[in-house]
Motif scaffolding. Sequence first.
Motif, PDB file in Angstrom:
ATOM      1  N   ARG A   1       1.209  -1.682   0.104  1.00  0.00           N
ATOM      2  CA  ARG A   1       0.278  -0.325  -0.849  1.00  0.00           C
ATOM      3  C   ARG A   1       1.016   0.968   0.163  1.00  0.00           C
ATOM      4  NH1 ARG A   1      -5.442  -0.530   0.228  1.00  0.00           N
ATOM      5  NH2 ARG A   1      -6.245  -2.752  -0.506  1.00  0.00           N
ATOM      6  N   LEU A   2       1.915   1.184   0.657  1.00  0.00           N
ATOM      7  CA  LEU A   2       3.306   1.692   0.076  1.00  0.00           C
ATOM      8  C   LEU A   2       3.483   2.238  -1.137  1.00  0.00           C
ATOM      9  CD1 LEU A   2       4.696   5.246   1.426  1.00  0.00           C
ATOM     10  CD2 LEU A   2       6.138   3.868   2.333  1.00  0.00           C
ATOM     11  N   LEU A   3       2.678   2.898  -2.223  1.00  0.00           N
ATOM     12  CA  LEU A   3       3.702   3.197  -4.147  1.00  0.00           C
ATOM     13  C   LEU A   3       4.546   3.306  -3.600  1.00  0.00           C
ATOM     14  CD1 LEU A   3      -0.258   3.521  -4.563  1.00  0.00           C
ATOM     15  CD2 LEU A   3       0.634   1.981  -4.662  1.00  0.00           C
ATOM     16  N   SER A   4       5.014   4.629  -3.223  1.00  0.00           N
ATOM     17  CA  SER A   4       6.288   5.731  -3.519  1.00  0.00           C
ATOM     18  C   SER A   4       6.861   6.696  -2.600  1.00  0.00           C
ATOM     19  CB  SER A   4       6.170   5.725  -5.277  1.00  0.00           C
ATOM     20  OG  SER A   4       5.241   6.881  -4.741  1.00  0.00           O
ATOM     21  N   PHE A   5       7.616   7.299  -2.543  1.00  0.00           N
ATOM     22  CA  PHE A   5       8.185   8.158  -1.698  1.00  0.00           C
ATOM     23  C   PHE A   5       9.215   8.485  -1.965  1.00  0.00           C
ATOM     24  CE2 PHE A   5       9.762   4.050  -0.333  1.00  0.00           C
ATOM     25  CZ  PHE A   5      11.311   3.968   0.383  1.00  0.00           C
ATOM     26  N   GLY A   6       9.794  10.006  -1.271  1.00  0.00           N
ATOM     27  CA  GLY A   6      11.139  10.861  -1.429  1.00  0.00           C
ATOM     28  C   GLY A   6      11.204  11.387   0.248  1.00  0.00           C
ATOM     29  N   MET A   7      12.400  11.783  -0.088  1.00  0.00           N
ATOM     30  CA  MET A   7      13.182  12.437   1.491  1.00  0.00           C
ATOM     31  C   MET A   7      14.133  13.265   0.824  1.00  0.00           C
ATOM     32  SD  MET A   7      13.005  10.181   4.634  1.00  0.00           S
ATOM     33  CE  MET A   7      14.389   8.729   3.647  1.00  0.00           C
ATOM     34  N   TYR A   8      13.893  14.727   1.109  1.00  0.00           N
ATOM     35  CA  TYR A   8      14.758  15.887   1.004  1.00  0.00           C
ATOM     36  C   TYR A   8      15.110  16.488   1.829  1.00  0.00           C
ATOM     37  CZ  TYR A   8      12.848  14.090  -3.216  1.00  0.00           C
ATOM     38  OH  TYR A   8      12.124  12.891  -4.005  1.00  0.00           O
TER      39      TYR A   8
ATOM     40  N   MET B   1       4.800  10.968  -8.106  1.00  0.00           N
ATOM     41  CA  MET B   1       3.536   9.958  -8.760  1.00  0.00           C
ATOM     42  C   MET B   1       4.379   9.719  -9.675  1.00  0.00           C
ATOM     43  SD  MET B   1       0.037  12.577  -8.511  1.00  0.00           S
ATOM     44  CE  MET B   1       1.951  14.451  -9.329  1.00  0.00           C
ATOM     45  N   PHE B   2       5.406  10.255  -9.858  1.00  0.00           N
ATOM     46  CA  PHE B   2       6.027   9.138 -11.242  1.00  0.00           C
ATOM     47  C   PHE B   2       6.521   7.966 -10.692  1.00  0.00           C
ATOM     48  CE2 PHE B   2       9.723   8.587 -13.740  1.00  0.00           C
ATOM     49  CZ  PHE B   2       9.060   8.929 -15.302  1.00  0.00           C
ATOM     50  N   GLN B   3       7.059   8.214  -9.792  1.00  0.00           N
ATOM     51  CA  GLN B   3       7.767   6.711  -9.453  1.00  0.00           C
ATOM     52  C   GLN B   3       6.496   5.641  -9.502  1.00  0.00           C
ATOM     53  OE1 GLN B   3       9.332   7.293  -5.367  1.00  0.00           O
ATOM     54  NE2 GLN B   3      11.011   9.219  -6.807  1.00  0.00           N
ATOM     55  N   ALA B   4       5.719   6.091  -8.919  1.00  0.00           N
ATOM     56  CA  ALA B   4       4.070   4.917  -8.867  1.00  0.00           C
ATOM     57  C   ALA B   4       3.063   5.077 -10.460  1.00  0.00           C
ATOM     58  CB  ALA B   4       3.081   5.759  -7.433  1.00  0.00           C
ATOM     59  N   ASN B   5       3.514   5.541 -10.755  1.00  0.00           N
ATOM     60  CA  ASN B   5       3.238   5.528 -12.118  1.00  0.00           C
ATOM     61  C   ASN B   5       1.246   6.126 -12.589  1.00  0.00           C
ATOM     62  OD1 ASN B   5       2.495   5.104 -15.401  1.00  0.00           O
ATOM     63  ND2 ASN B   5       2.192   3.215 -14.775  1.00  0.00           N
ATOM     64  N   LEU B   6       1.771   6.966 -11.103  1.00  0.00           N
ATOM     65  CA  LEU B   6       0.517   7.448 -11.729  1.00  0.00           C
ATOM     66  C   LEU B   6       0.220   9.004 -12.086  1.00  0.00           C
ATOM     67  CD1 LEU B   6      -0.151   6.992  -7.548  1.00  0.00           C
ATOM     68  CD2 LEU B   6      -1.571   6.058  -9.650  1.00  0.00           C
TER      69      LEU B   6
ATOM     70  N   ALA C   1      -2.332  13.501 -11.924  1.00  0.00           N
ATOM     71  CA  ALA C   1      -2.919  13.920 -10.539  1.00  0.00           C
ATOM     72  C   ALA C   1      -4.600  12.947 -10.414  1.00  0.00           C
ATOM     73  CB  ALA C   1      -3.382  15.349 -10.840  1.00  0.00           C
ATOM     74  N   ASP C   2      -5.206  12.925 -11.464  1.00  0.00           N
ATOM     75  CA  ASP C   2      -6.176  12.059 -11.859  1.00  0.00           C
ATOM     76  C   ASP C   2      -6.588  10.956 -10.915  1.00  0.00           C
ATOM     77  OD1 ASP C   2      -6.944  14.083 -13.614  1.00  0.00           O
ATOM     78  OD2 ASP C   2      -7.011  13.118 -15.158  1.00  0.00           O
ATOM     79  N   ASP C   3      -4.960  10.465 -10.656  1.00  0.00           N
ATOM     80  CA  ASP C   3      -5.265   9.727  -9.710  1.00  0.00           C
ATOM     81  C   ASP C   3      -5.308   9.045  -7.906  1.00  0.00           C
ATOM     82  OD1 ASP C   3      -5.321   7.343 -12.317  1.00  0.00           O
ATOM     83  OD2 ASP C   3      -3.458   8.159 -12.342  1.00  0.00           O
ATOM     84  N   ILE C   4      -5.239  10.794  -7.468  1.00  0.00           N
ATOM     85  CA  ILE C   4      -4.909  10.456  -6.176  1.00  0.00           C
ATOM     86  C   ILE C   4      -6.140  11.361  -5.794  1.00  0.00           C
ATOM     87  CG2 ILE C   4      -4.135  12.527  -4.761  1.00  0.00           C
ATOM     88  CD1 ILE C   4      -1.695  11.068  -5.497  1.00  0.00           C
ATOM     89  N   ASP C   5      -6.771  10.289  -4.600  1.00  0.00           N
ATOM     90  CA  ASP C   5      -7.899  10.979  -3.688  1.00  0.00           C
ATOM     91  C   ASP C   5      -7.598  12.253  -3.743  1.00  0.00           C
ATOM     92  OD1 ASP C   5      -9.719   8.850  -4.928  1.00  0.00           O
ATOM     93  OD2 ASP C   5      -7.700   7.345  -4.388  1.00  0.00           O
ATOM     94  N   TRP C   6      -6.789  11.930  -1.873  1.00  0.00           N
ATOM     95  CA  TRP C   6      -6.551  13.261  -1.849  1.00  0.00           C
ATOM     96  C   TRP C   6      -5.601  13.796  -1.450  1.00  0.00           C
ATOM     97  CZ3 TRP C   6     -11.279  14.618   0.232  1.00  0.00           C
ATOM     98  CH2 TRP C   6     -12.850  14.312   0.770  1.00  0.00           C
ATOM     99  N   LEU C   7      -5.314  14.869  -1.234  1.00  0.00           N
ATOM    100  CA  LEU C   7      -4.060  15.267  -1.203  1.00  0.00           C
ATOM    101  C   LEU C   7      -3.580  15.933   0.581  1.00  0.00           C
ATOM    102  CD1 LEU C   7      -1.258  17.093  -1.674  1.00  0.00           C
ATOM    103  CD2 LEU C   7      -2.762  19.469  -2.246  1.00  0.00           C
ATOM    104  N   LEU C   8      -3.217  14.517   0.908  1.00  0.00           N
ATOM    105  CA  LEU C   8      -2.367  15.063   2.670  1.00  0.00           C
ATOM    106  C   LEU C   8      -1.720  16.025   3.148  1.00  0.00           C
ATOM    107  CD1 LEU C   8      -2.906  15.302   5.317  1.00  0.00           C
ATOM    108  CD2 LEU C   8      -3.192  12.174   5.448  1.00  0.00           C
ATOM    109  N   LEU C   9      -1.388  17.619   3.398  1.00  0.00           N
ATOM    110  CA  LEU C   9       0.143  18.240   3.532  1.00  0.00           C
ATOM    111  C   LEU C   9       0.187  18.266   4.849  1.00  0.00           C
ATOM    112  CD1 LEU C   9      -0.238  20.247   0.449  1.00  0.00           C
ATOM    113  CD2 LEU C   9       1.030  18.361   0.412  1.00  0.00           C
ATOM    114  N   HIS C  10       1.187  18.800   5.266  1.00  0.00           N
ATOM    115  CA  HIS C  10       1.510  19.299   6.573  1.00  0.00           C
ATOM    116  C   HIS C  10       0.144  20.399   7.023  1.00  0.00           C
ATOM    117  CE1 HIS C  10       3.366  20.930   9.913  1.00  0.00           C
ATOM    118  NE2 HIS C  10       3.977  22.116   9.206  1.00  0.00           N
ATOM    119  N   GLN C  11       0.145  20.975   7.304  1.00  0.00           N
ATOM    120  CA  GLN C  11      -0.805  21.674   8.429  1.00  0.00           C
ATOM    121  C   GLN C  11      -0.302  23.094   8.481  1.00  0.00           C
ATOM    122  OE1 GLN C  11      -4.756  20.629   7.895  1.00  0.00           O
ATOM    123  NE2 GLN C  11      -3.388  19.627   6.730  1.00  0.00           N
ATOM    124  N   ALA C  12       0.661  23.739   7.444  1.00  0.00           N
ATOM    125  CA  ALA C  12       1.608  24.794   8.259  1.00  0.00           C
ATOM    126  C   ALA C  12       0.680  26.141   7.605  1.00  0.00           C
ATOM    127  CB  ALA C  12       2.545  24.999   7.693  1.00  0.00           C
TER     128      ALA C  12
END
Length: 332
Positions: free
Chosen positions: A178-185, A242-247, A249-260
């Motif tokens: 269920r973890l499709l892709s990630f990146g850290m910077y 998204m590129f790594q997961a082959n997705l 923007a239309d494939d994203i159901d929810w955008l969950l960001l740090h609430q800054a």
Amino acid sequence: MNNMGAGIAITGCGSAAPEAVLTNDHLAQMVATSDEWINTRTGMSNRHIASATESLSQLSAVAAQNAIAMAGITATDIDLIILATSTPDDLFGSACKIQGLIGATNAVAFDLGAACSGFIFALITASGFIRAGVYKNVLIIGADILSRWVDWSDRSSCVLFGDGAGAMVCQGTSQDDRLLSFGMYSNGSQNDSLNLNYYSQSKPLVENITAQYGSYKPITMNGKEVYRFAVAKVPEAISKAMFQANLTADDIDWLLLHQANQRIMDAVAKRLKIPTEKILSNIAEYGNTSAASIPLALDAAVRDGRVQPGHTIAASGFGAGLTWGAAIFKWG
């Protein structure tokens, strides 16, 4: 060692926040500001503030217990606890205290420090242990009590921060990952944009030897720099994931960001061409809770039925360090 294969299932979440609520009108009694000024610029109306009897460990334990219950396991099933925080109750760390409070007697526990990116970094760290077959059930917690370190006379920062805790249970599975892709910077050249710095006083010990002891200064932030950093780097990180997961923007159901800041979240959604109605936001109620903000927002959306099993979530944390990261996962 538990050889569970390479799959990760995200099976439970939970959250907790202090009872006391500090409103924008309360802040207007303390510094030169107003409800309209704060709400227009940040999207914030309230923030929860920990009392003298509420600790980070206690809030985290409640969030953890709620997540464990949703996952349908017990505390003794947990193999690993990762606490993402910048404000532990004890400078040596609070993860082990939480382990004791919830009775996770079989778990190893440690703190992870990556400020507002901490929860995403903890999720990615947990995935490494699970995919390696080292642990089966991992509890990750994002929690902060930033009110301990706010300069309540600084109008530019005191309106932003609140306290809270959120948790998630990740489990090894032989089914679909269920973890499709990630990146850290990280970019340390911008480290001075957001800080909670130590300051010291000199204490002579013996001839030619002087020790330094002290405490920490309140939070300082260059708001314009942090805003520019976030709206540039966060869409880039999510796009790469998204590129790594082959997705798309239309494939994203929810955008969950740090609430800054609500304006940051809206700007990121616009750059990604994700409709703003797909943003999971509870910033109006909690403000910026640092490492707690992502799991707090997720837990509310799961429990009120917006997030359903199988939904694809693009998540990103960003903040002091400077650090940022993204993860795309399916809930449930």
